[in-house]
Design a protein around this motif. Structure first.
Motif, mmCIF file in Angstrom:
data_model
loop_
_atom_site.group_PDB
_atom_site.id
_atom_site.type_symbol
_atom_site.label_atom_id
_atom_site.label_comp_id
_atom_site.label_asym_id
_atom_site.label_seq_id
_atom_site.Cartn_x
_atom_site.Cartn_y
_atom_site.Cartn_z
ATOM 1 N N ALA A 118 0.837 -1.201 0.000
ATOM 2 C CA ALA A 118 0.000 0.000 0.000
ATOM 3 C C ALA A 118 0.873 1.253 0.000
ATOM 4 O O ALA A 118 0.568 2.238 -0.682
ATOM 5 C CB ALA A 118 -0.929 -0.006 1.205
ATOM 6 N N LEU A 119 1.961 1.208 0.773
ATOM 7 C CA LEU A 119 2.893 2.341 0.771
ATOM 8 C C LEU A 119 3.572 2.488 -0.585
ATOM 9 O O LEU A 119 3.803 3.610 -1.061
ATOM 10 C CB LEU A 119 3.937 2.145 1.870
ATOM 11 C CG LEU A 119 3.404 2.090 3.303
ATOM 12 C CD1 LEU A 119 4.544 1.854 4.283
ATOM 13 C CD2 LEU A 119 2.662 3.370 3.635
ATOM 14 N N ALA A 120 3.888 1.335 -1.206
ATOM 15 C CA ALA A 120 4.499 1.388 -2.537
ATOM 16 C C ALA A 120 3.535 2.012 -3.539
ATOM 17 O O ALA A 120 3.932 2.841 -4.377
ATOM 18 C CB ALA A 120 4.899 -0.021 -2.977
ATOM 19 N N ALA A 121 2.254 1.626 -3.457
ATOM 20 C CA ALA A 121 1.257 2.199 -4.365
ATOM 21 C C ALA A 121 1.098 3.696 -4.121
ATOM 22 O O ALA A 121 0.967 4.490 -5.070
ATOM 23 C CB ALA A 121 -0.080 1.478 -4.187
ATOM 24 N N LEU A 122 1.115 4.098 -2.846
ATOM 25 C CA LEU A 122 1.000 5.522 -2.526
ATOM 26 C C LEU A 122 2.204 6.289 -3.067
ATOM 27 O O LEU A 122 2.068 7.411 -3.575
ATOM 28 C CB LEU A 122 0.895 5.694 -1.006
ATOM 29 C CG LEU A 122 0.719 7.121 -0.497
ATOM 30 C CD1 LEU A 122 -0.573 7.727 -1.044
ATOM 31 C CD2 LEU A 122 0.716 7.137 1.024
#
Length: 473
Positions: A194-198
């Motif tokens: 999720a952090l990577a997507a953000l």
């Protein structure tokens, strides 16, 4: 003057891809489903089978140290299949096939259909058999198969969010992360995607941030929702799973790694466990290819979530005080994706002369040891037959004298409830037999087969895979 008509798509190429996809799918069904109920049920699988069955009867107290979702799936299989071992393993087998499908989708976004098929093929053909059971985790009614399915779904969901940030896509990502964590707490590590997507939306992070918050809230809600069947034990279940895991981390877990028994094995234990079934060459080839694949795609929107998943799970394996053999399973799906991407790059990137030849040689170096391991694994699946505890249970005669077991006594008890089993370590020549499982006996203090056999003058009467049975001459 009219423009010439556009060339029609190559039907032969599309047909070849469809046929190849069906072949990989059929291989997955075979690898995960062939003679599914034959292999001995032992170890953690017995615990999860019992817990799953109890959950569907309304008793949520067994095995509170792990979240309930995967055990509900095991229990559902047993419920629909009248409690047979095969039925209880079917949910894991289905998860195994679905992982292949999701891996295909993840990899296709990075390097096309054929590379996606290669990643799915690696998943279906290679063994994933950590610990003492030489069976793929997708052939066992344990927590690992649902865990790997939901973590892989989380990677795919993160790729979709990286393509376009919408509330619906963020919510799907949250569902996948929550389900992974509700299968096994180690699944929480995949939240890093999720952090990577953000990060891929960092230029418009203010618009994307609410989506990330939504994904987190959905993940927590899904995890908590799996405890709703606990009723008035809801908060007890949530407290217990966290407290038990923290206590477990504090006391460690005794394992043998490279000939040394320790409650806190070395940081590199995961690679040692993996080499036990892939071989040193296969493990080195797979990780080397994956690192190359990571370097090639880390700057791409669809690549960053995959690299992040592998990096986060690897860091967790190194940092965790617990070094159980099955813990490295969660790193395998992104590992296979990135290895397939590397093979694709070595074969297709434009090169001339010696560079092109070197790329082809590297592909052979990577795939040759893996192909050898895969062939052996699939041959073992094809010839699946009763082994280890099943064979010992069948061969031990009925006796009133105790049978000493330095191994999984519960597995033998399920198969032979008529036997009196004991775990005594002092030589007892009046016992009927001594059953030794070296993967367990090496952690039993005082267990010395040579001393027992020497004191009683016993001989080896049966060997069943890793098990040995000693009795009076």
């Amino acid at each position: 003057m009219t423009a010439p008509p556009a060339p029609a798509p190559a039907r032969g190429g599309a047909a070849a891809r469809v046929l190849a996809g069906l072949a990989v799918l059929a291989l997955g069904v075979f690898a995960f489903g062939w003679r599914l109920g034959v292999e001995t049920s032992n170890g953690d699988e017995l615990v999860y089978r019992d817990a799953g069955a109890a959950y569907w009867r309304g008793d949520v107290t067994p095995n509170p140290e792990h979240p309930p979702l995967a055990k509900h799936l095991v229990g559902l299989g047993g419920l629909l299949g009248d409690g047979s071992l095969t039925a209880e393993r079917v949910p894991a087998a289905v998860c195994g096939v679905l992982v292949a499908v999701v891996l295909f989708a993840v990899t296709r976004r990075l390097a096309g259909t054929w590379t996606g098929l290669l990643a799915a093929l690696l998943w279906c053909a290679l063994p994933l058999a950590p610990g003492v059971v030489p069976a793929h985790v997708a052939r066992r009614a344990t927590l690992e198969a649902p865990l790997l399915l939901f973590t892989t779904c989380a990677v795919l969901a993160a790729q979709r969010v990286a393509d376009r940030s919408t509330p619906g896509r963020w919510a799907v990502l949250g569902v996948a992360v929550g389900a992974a964590t509700a299968s096994k707490l180690t699944g929480a590590a995949v939240a890093v995607v999720a952090l990577a997507a953000l990060w891929t939306h960092r230029r418009s992070w203010r618009a994307a941030l609410p989506g990330a918050v939504l994904a987190g809230a959905v993940a927590v809600a899904v995890f908590c929702a799996t405890y709703l069947p606990h009723g008035d034990r809801f908060w007890w279940g949530l407290r217990t799973v966290v407290a038990w895991q923290l206590e477990h981390a504090g006391r460690g877990a005794v394992q043998e790694v490279a000939g040394t028994v320790s409650a806190f094995p070395p940081w590199w234990s995961a690679w040692w466990f993996q080499a036990q079934y892939l071989g040193a060459a296969g493990t080195a080839a797979l990780w080397s290819a994956a690192l190359l694949g990571a370097a090639l795609v880390v700057r791409r929107r669809a690549g960053l979530p995959v690299v992040a998943a592998l990096a986060a799970t690897t860091a967790a394996l190194v940092a965790s005080p617990l070094k159980l053999p099955q813990y490295h399973d969660v790193a395998v799906p992104p590992l296979l994706v990135l290895a397939a991407v590397a093979v694709h790059a070595l074969l297709t990137r434009p090169r001339a002369g010696a560079a092109r030849l070197a790329g082809a040689v590297l592909v052979v170096v990577v795939l040759a040891p893996l192909a050898t391991v895969a062939a052996g694994h699939l041959a073992r699946v094809a010839t699946t037959a009763p082994a280890d505890y099943r064979v010992v249970a069948r061969e031990l005669p009925a006796t009133a004298a105790p049978v000493v077991v330095w191994g999984d006594a519960e597995a033998l008890r399920r198969l032979r409830p008529d036997l009196a089993l004991t775990g005594a370590v002092a030589p007892d020549c009046a016992a009927a037999a001594l059953v030794v499982d070296p993967t367990v006996a090496n952690r039993v203090e005082g267990a010395d087969t040579a001393a027992w056999v020497g004191a009683c003058g016993w001989r080896l009467v049966l060997r069943a895979d890793r098990l040995s049975v000693w009795a009076e001459r």
